[in-house]
Design an enzyme around this catalytic site. Structure first.
Site, short mmCIF file in Angstrom:
data_model
loop_
_atom_site.label_atom_id
_atom_site.label_comp_id
_atom_site.label_asym_id
_atom_site.label_seq_id
_atom_site.Cartn_x
_atom_site.Cartn_y
_atom_site.Cartn_z
N CYS A 79 23.24 -5.98 80.63
CA CYS A 79 24.35 -4.78 80.64
C CYS A 79 25.18 -4.99 81.82
O CYS A 79 25.87 -5.90 82.13
CB CYS A 79 23.88 -3.57 80.17
SG CYS A 79 25.26 -2.73 79.42
N HIS A 166 20.75 -4.79 74.81
CA HIS A 166 19.49 -4.13 75.69
C HIS A 166 18.27 -4.82 74.78
O HIS A 166 18.02 -4.44 73.88
CB HIS A 166 19.45 -2.70 75.69
CG HIS A 166 20.43 -2.03 76.78
ND1 HIS A 166 20.00 -1.99 77.97
CD2 HIS A 166 21.69 -1.51 76.79
CE1 HIS A 166 20.96 -1.28 78.73
NE2 HIS A 166 22.12 -1.01 77.95
N GLU A 168 15.17 -4.60 75.81
CA GLU A 168 13.94 -3.87 75.94
C GLU A 168 13.88 -2.67 74.73
O GLU A 168 12.92 -2.05 74.80
CB GLU A 168 14.07 -3.20 77.47
CG GLU A 168 15.12 -2.02 77.64
CD GLU A 168 16.44 -2.79 78.02
OE1 GLU A 168 17.20 -1.79 78.56
OE2 GLU A 168 16.66 -3.88 77.80
N SER A 220 -9.11 16.31 88.00
CA SER A 220 -8.43 17.26 87.24
C SER A 220 -8.98 17.47 85.76
O SER A 220 -8.75 18.40 85.22
CB SER A 220 -7.04 17.04 87.35
OG SER A 220 -6.79 15.87 86.34
N GLY A 221 -9.94 16.46 85.43
CA GLY A 221 -10.23 16.27 84.09
C GLY A 221 -9.37 15.63 83.09
O GLY A 221 -9.53 15.12 82.16
N GLY A 222 -8.28 15.31 83.69
CA GLY A 222 -7.26 14.68 82.93
C GLY A 222 -7.30 12.80 83.04
O GLY A 222 -8.39 12.53 83.62
N VAL A 223 -6.38 12.22 82.42
CA VAL A 223 -6.53 10.91 82.31
C VAL A 223 -6.49 9.95 83.55
O VAL A 223 -7.45 9.07 83.89
CB VAL A 223 -5.70 10.40 81.42
CG1 VAL A 223 -5.58 8.73 81.23
CG2 VAL A 223 -5.77 10.77 79.81
N ASP A 224 -5.31 10.43 84.24
CA ASP A 224 -5.28 9.67 85.66
C ASP A 224 -6.36 9.63 86.71
O ASP A 224 -6.81 8.60 87.20
CB ASP A 224 -3.79 10.01 86.37
CG ASP A 224 -2.71 9.70 85.33
OD1 ASP A 224 -2.68 9.13 84.53
OD2 ASP A 224 -1.84 10.59 85.24
N SER A 225 -6.79 10.70 86.87
CA SER A 225 -7.80 11.07 87.98
C SER A 225 -9.10 10.55 87.43
O SER A 225 -9.93 9.94 88.11
CB SER A 225 -8.00 12.48 88.37
OG SER A 225 -8.32 13.22 87.09
N SER A 226 -9.25 10.86 86.18
CA SER A 226 -10.37 10.22 85.56
C SER A 226 -10.53 8.75 85.72
O SER A 226 -11.69 8.10 85.98
CB SER A 226 -10.80 10.65 84.20
OG SER A 226 -10.73 12.07 83.91
#
Length: 508
Positions: A79, A166, A168, A220-226
């Site tokens: 584009c 585009h 994508e 934190s109990g979340g996905v990322d830190s786990s």
């Protein structure tokens, strides 16, 4: 040296989507602002120029300081990137007579190279206000549409391409094929960037970097830190010292459940119940940003005090992911306001620790895939995102222990019902919001004047945009009845049907 592609960002809303599509081909790529160009070493196999909300005709249009036509690697302009190349080569770009937005039929004239294996008539997605009205002399047109003559082109004798549409977005039905042609066939990438490869590489890098040092990680109990914890634990075992702080604003019973889950997979975690400290400090605080700052400062104090018990710690690990990195170095420069609850800003300097961020090249869906590969339990991998300040920004106005109790109970009924009825995995994020209003109701023979709970459920890919979930009315009616009948203090339940934008996922 690991091979990769570079995407230069000119401010397009689709730039992250380009990166995601490239990575779906098992090829690593990075996004860089057009005005912060990386050094092109032997690891870089190709270059993609993104779209932009700007026009190449503007006096202050973003132009990269690159001679892409004499590069030793292939280039694809999408584009705006294609229009910039056409203009640089002596062509003309003018405002479209009618803004071209939406589906279009692509007439493919050359079925080799970039457009190999694409149909002669292929549906693509247009989103632009300018058009290449006169092609440069040294390009060959590869495809057109009914309104765009130069819809795809190649610079003669070079692996330099431009496309006006585009690939994508999913509306470009053969967009993945085009990107595969460019990334794999033209750039020669080997498609070796898999979850298993990422884990193996990360574990080796962490071992080499950390050595015998200890690493502190705030869970934190979340996905990322786990997932960050799982990868670091694979690398260095009990040298990882994880800390999970209960700020009193978690979901119902979350503190106990999360600690139990981490310990079941062998992670060395210390639980710190500081709920009274946080709730006392938040008394009377109503401003959302002040809530975040109060929680952030207290978290640092509590975390710092606990972390000092580990005298051999030299590293602070965080679950920073790639969108956080991209947003902090945007095309327009560092973001003006990065949410103050992201990670634990200030801790590395205060504690004189080096930073370890094993996920800072990954998107959220990639984090989940890698977490599953690393053996993180599904009850954590499949968890909905939950804000760092917790229920503090889902309780509008001041925070009291009673409001926290009511919100936890309402949230628990909502989330449990989503799971029981099989809707949980179809929702990106859901929760209950305590509204700072009271309404008249009738219970039995008595009039009531009690609080309102708002339910919020959205679908999203990465949280950048989100749509509200059209949950069945019968389901919402059951949840509403359960909340009102079981939680003293609530006599009305409403459902939020706002999308992002213009709304946000959280209310504060």
């Amino acid at each position: 040296m690991e091979e990769k592609l570079i995407i230069l960002d000119f401010g397009s809303q689709y730039t992250q989507l380009i990166a995601r599509r490239v990575r779906e081909l098992n090829v690593y790529c990075e996004i860089h602002p057009y005005n912060s160009i990386p050094e092109f070493d032997g690891s870089i196999k190709g270059l993609i120029l993104s779209g932009s909300p700007c026009s190449v005709r503007d006096s202050d249009a973003p132009f990269p300081d690159l001679d892409v036509f004499n590069f030793h690697i292939p280039v694809l302009g999408i584009c705006y990137g294609a229009q910039w190349m056409a203009k640089e080569l002596g062509g003309e770009v003018e405002a479209s007579k009618h803004r071209e937005y939406g589906r279009a039929g692509l007439h493919v004239m050359d079925h080799s190279g970039l457009l190999k294996d694409m149909d002669e008539r292929s549906q693509v997605w247009m989103s632009h206000g300018d058009t290449i009205t006169r092609k440069p002399d040294n390009i060959t047109i590869l495809a057109s549409t009914s309104s765009v003559e130069v819809a795809a082109f190649q610079v003669n004798g070079k692996a330099v391409y431009g496309i006006q549409f585009h690939p994508e977005v999913t509306h470009s039905l053969q967009g993945r094929q085009l990107l595969q042609n460019f990334v794999v066939d033209i750039c020669g990438c080997h498609q070796e960037w898999t979850s298993a490869h990422f884990i193996e590489t990360s574990v080796a890098e962490i071992r080499e970097k950390v050595g015998s040092d200890e690493v502190i990680l705030g869970l934190s109990g979340g996905v990322d830190s786990s997932v960050a914890a799982a990868i670091i634990h694979k690398a260095i075992g009990d040298q990882l010292k994880a800390i999970f702080v209960n700020n009193g604003l978690l979901r119902k019973n979350e503190y106990e459940h999360v600690l139990e889950t981490y310990r079941s997979i062998g992670i060395n975690v210390t639980g710190v119940d500081a709920s009274d400290l946080f709730l006392d400090a938040l008394q009377g605080v109503t401003d959302p940003e002040q809530k975040r700052k109060t929680i952030g400062k207290l978290f640092i104090d509590v975390f710092d005090q606990e972390a000092h018990k580990f005298s051999n710690a030299k590293w602070l690990a965080q679950g920073t992911i790639y969108p956080d990195v991209i947003e902090s170095v945007s095309v327009k420069g560092p973001s003006a306001t990065i949410k103050s609850h992201h990670n634990v800003g200030g801790l590395p300097e205060r504690m004189k620790l080096k930073l370890l961020e094993p996920l800072n090249t990954l998107f959220k869906d990639e984090v989940r895939r890698i977490g599953r590969e690393a053996g993180v339990p599904e009850n954590i991998i499949g968890r909905h995102p939950f804000p760092g300040p917790g229920l503090a920004i889902r309780i509008l106005g001041d925070i009291t222990r009673e409001k926290v109790r009511i919100t936890q109970e309402a949230d628990d009924i909502f989330i449990s019902s989503l799971k029981e009825r099989g809707y949980y995995d179809d929702v990106w994020q859901a929760g209950a919001i305590f509204l700072p209003i009271q309404s008249v109701g009738v219970m039995g023979d008595e009039r009531t004047y009690e609080n309102v709970i708002c339910l919020r459920a959205v679908t999203s890919v990465d949280g950048m945009t989100a749509d509200w979930v059209d949950l069945p009315h019968s389901f919402l009616a059951d949840v509403s009845n359960s909340i009102i009948n079981n939680i003293k203090g609530i006599n009305r339940v409403v459902y939020d049907i706002s999308s992002k934008p213009p709304a946000t996922i959280e209310w504060e």
